[in-house]
Scaffold this motif. Structure first.
Motif, short mmCIF file in Angstrom:
data_model
loop_
_atom_site.label_atom_id
_atom_site.label_comp_id
_atom_site.label_asym_id
_atom_site.label_seq_id
_atom_site.Cartn_x
_atom_site.Cartn_y
_atom_site.Cartn_z
N MET A 11 44.25 31.34 15.99
CA MET A 11 43.59 31.30 17.29
C MET A 11 44.52 31.87 18.35
SD MET A 11 41.54 27.64 17.32
CE MET A 11 42.85 26.66 16.54
N SER A 12 43.97 32.68 19.23
CA SER A 12 44.72 33.18 20.38
C SER A 12 44.02 32.72 21.64
CB SER A 12 44.80 34.71 20.36
OG SER A 12 45.71 35.16 19.39
N PHE A 13 44.82 32.29 22.61
CA PHE A 13 44.31 31.80 23.88
C PHE A 13 44.98 32.57 25.01
CE2 PHE A 13 44.31 28.27 20.85
CZ PHE A 13 43.00 27.81 20.94
N ASP A 14 44.20 33.05 25.95
CA ASP A 14 44.74 33.82 27.07
C ASP A 14 44.67 33.01 28.37
OD1 ASP A 14 45.17 35.93 25.37
OD2 ASP A 14 43.29 36.94 25.85
N ARG A 15 45.64 33.28 29.25
CA ARG A 15 45.62 32.65 30.57
C ARG A 15 45.19 33.69 31.63
NH1 ARG A 15 47.33 28.13 32.34
NH2 ARG A 15 48.85 27.69 30.69
N CYS A 25 45.70 19.46 11.71
CA CYS A 25 45.20 19.28 13.07
C CYS A 25 43.89 20.05 13.20
CB CYS A 25 46.22 19.78 14.09
SG CYS A 25 45.79 19.43 15.80
N PRO A 26 42.76 19.39 13.49
CA PRO A 26 41.48 20.09 13.56
C PRO A 26 41.47 21.19 14.63
CG PRO A 26 41.17 17.70 13.51
CD PRO A 26 42.63 17.94 13.72
N SER A 27 40.87 22.31 14.31
CA SER A 27 40.83 23.42 15.27
C SER A 27 40.06 23.03 16.52
CB SER A 27 40.20 24.65 14.62
OG SER A 27 38.87 24.38 14.19
N GLU A 28 39.04 22.16 16.39
CA GLU A 28 38.28 21.72 17.56
C GLU A 28 39.19 20.98 18.54
OE1 GLU A 28 37.55 21.03 14.45
OE2 GLU A 28 35.68 22.13 14.03
N THR A 29 40.12 20.22 18.01
CA THR A 29 41.07 19.49 18.86
C THR A 29 41.99 20.46 19.60
OG1 THR A 29 41.04 17.60 17.35
CG2 THR A 29 42.89 17.76 18.87
N VAL A 30 42.47 21.46 18.89
CA VAL A 30 43.34 22.46 19.51
C VAL A 30 42.60 23.19 20.63
CG1 VAL A 30 44.68 24.57 19.11
CG2 VAL A 30 44.70 22.73 17.41
N ARG A 31 41.35 23.53 20.40
CA ARG A 31 40.55 24.22 21.41
C ARG A 31 40.34 23.33 22.64
NH1 ARG A 31 35.84 27.62 18.31
NH2 ARG A 31 35.36 28.10 20.48
N GLU A 32 40.16 22.04 22.43
CA GLU A 32 40.02 21.11 23.55
C GLU A 32 41.30 21.07 24.39
OE1 GLU A 32 38.92 17.31 22.06
OE2 GLU A 32 36.97 17.98 21.30
N TRP A 33 42.43 21.00 23.71
CA TRP A 33 43.71 20.99 24.43
C TRP A 33 43.89 22.29 25.22
CZ3 TRP A 33 46.76 19.41 19.44
CH2 TRP A 33 46.57 18.05 19.18
N LEU A 47 43.49 27.50 29.31
CA LEU A 47 43.54 28.69 28.45
C LEU A 47 42.15 28.98 27.88
CD1 LEU A 47 46.80 27.93 26.43
CD2 LEU A 47 46.58 29.33 28.48
N LYS A 48 41.88 30.25 27.67
CA LYS A 48 40.58 30.69 27.16
C LYS A 48 40.74 31.30 25.78
CE LYS A 48 36.63 33.65 28.26
NZ LYS A 48 36.07 34.62 29.25
N LEU A 49 39.91 30.86 24.84
CA LEU A 49 39.96 31.38 23.48
C LEU A 49 39.56 32.85 23.46
CD1 LEU A 49 40.27 30.62 20.40
CD2 LEU A 49 37.79 30.34 20.39
N SER A 50 40.42 33.69 22.87
CA SER A 50 40.12 35.12 22.77
C SER A 50 39.94 35.57 21.32
CB SER A 50 41.23 35.96 23.43
OG SER A 50 42.49 35.69 22.82
N LEU A 51 40.43 34.76 20.36
CA LEU A 51 40.29 35.11 18.95
C LEU A 51 40.33 33.85 18.12
CD1 LEU A 51 40.38 37.46 16.70
CD2 LEU A 51 42.81 36.87 16.54
N HIS A 52 39.43 33.76 17.14
CA HIS A 52 39.45 32.66 16.16
C HIS A 52 39.12 33.28 14.82
CE1 HIS A 52 38.06 28.33 14.95
NE2 HIS A 52 39.08 28.79 14.23
#
Length: 217
Positions: free
Chosen positions: A213-217, A181-189, A195-200
């Motif tokens: 990847m970590s995403f924060d709310r 699964c492409p990381s760009e797709t995960v970031r779009e979802w 959710l906001k990306l905090s670590l990649h």
């Protein structure tokens, strides 16, 4: 051996001593393959976590055994994996045993409706059919409470030789031809879910290529 690796090895040795030889081998070998110490750093101390695709439960059980988290709920579609996780959890101390729960699920309809401090999706998306990946990710995101975190790790599709080695691994161990699964797709979802990306971060271990990847709310 690093202190983090030694700690995970101790968890595997103590909790999976009565498991089948294959399960024991996989749990003791997993910290050499997967950057478990990086995952632990992303889990907020004292969190209540939801571990999606938990397998035999090593990460959740380690977080409980080391008192890093308050408690965990792990789900997986494999009844054999959940049974292994439950047997391992039975070897926790009396004080800690009640802080874990493992359930077999057939889909997101079987997931708990509650929200968690941290939701983990570790090395499972490449096993999920492409047609339901977006729905599954968005359902996972709904379980992240305000101020909480979604921790996503999967295998990278590059370089090709490392991705091919992981495909071979899953072909032998899971009897499944996986797709990445492409990381760009995960970031779009994640953005769609608020959710906001905090670590990649990327990481290589042996012949495996990881992406965290970590995403924060």
């Amino acid at each position: 051996m690093s202190s983090a690796l030694a700690s995970f090895q101790e968890t595997a040795r103590l909790l999976y001593a009565e498991a089948s030889p294959l399960v024991r081998f996989m749990q003791r070998g997993r910290p050499y393959i997967c950057p478990m110490d990086l995952l632990v750093r992303q889990v907020p101390a004292g969190a209540q976590i939801f571990d999606i695709g938990c397998g035999s439960g090593l990460l959740s059980l380690h977080l409980v055994r080391t008192n890093h988290i308050r408690g965990s709920m792990g789900v997986d579609t494999s009844s054999d994996a959940i049974e292994s996780a439950r047997r391992a959890a039975a070897n926790l101390s009396d004080q800690l045993r009640g802080r874990t729960q493992f359930e077999v699920v057939n889909g997101t309809d079987d997931w708990p409706d509650s929200q968690f401090d941290a939701v983990m999706m570790i090395d499972m998306m490449h096993h999920v059919p492409v047609s339901i990946r977006r729905t599954l990710f968005l359902e996972a995101a709904q379980r992240v409470k305000r101020g909480g975190r979604l921790i996503y790790k999967d295998m990278r599709s590059q370089p090709v030789w490392r991705a091919s080695m992981n495909r071979l691994h899953d072909l032998v161990m899971a009897r499944q031809w996986i797709t990445y699964c492409p990381s760009e797709t995960v970031r779009e979802w994640a953005g769609e879910a608020g959710l906001k990306l905090s670590l990649h971060q990327t990481y290589d271990a042996l012949w495996y290529a990881h992406e965290l990847m970590s995403f924060d709310r």
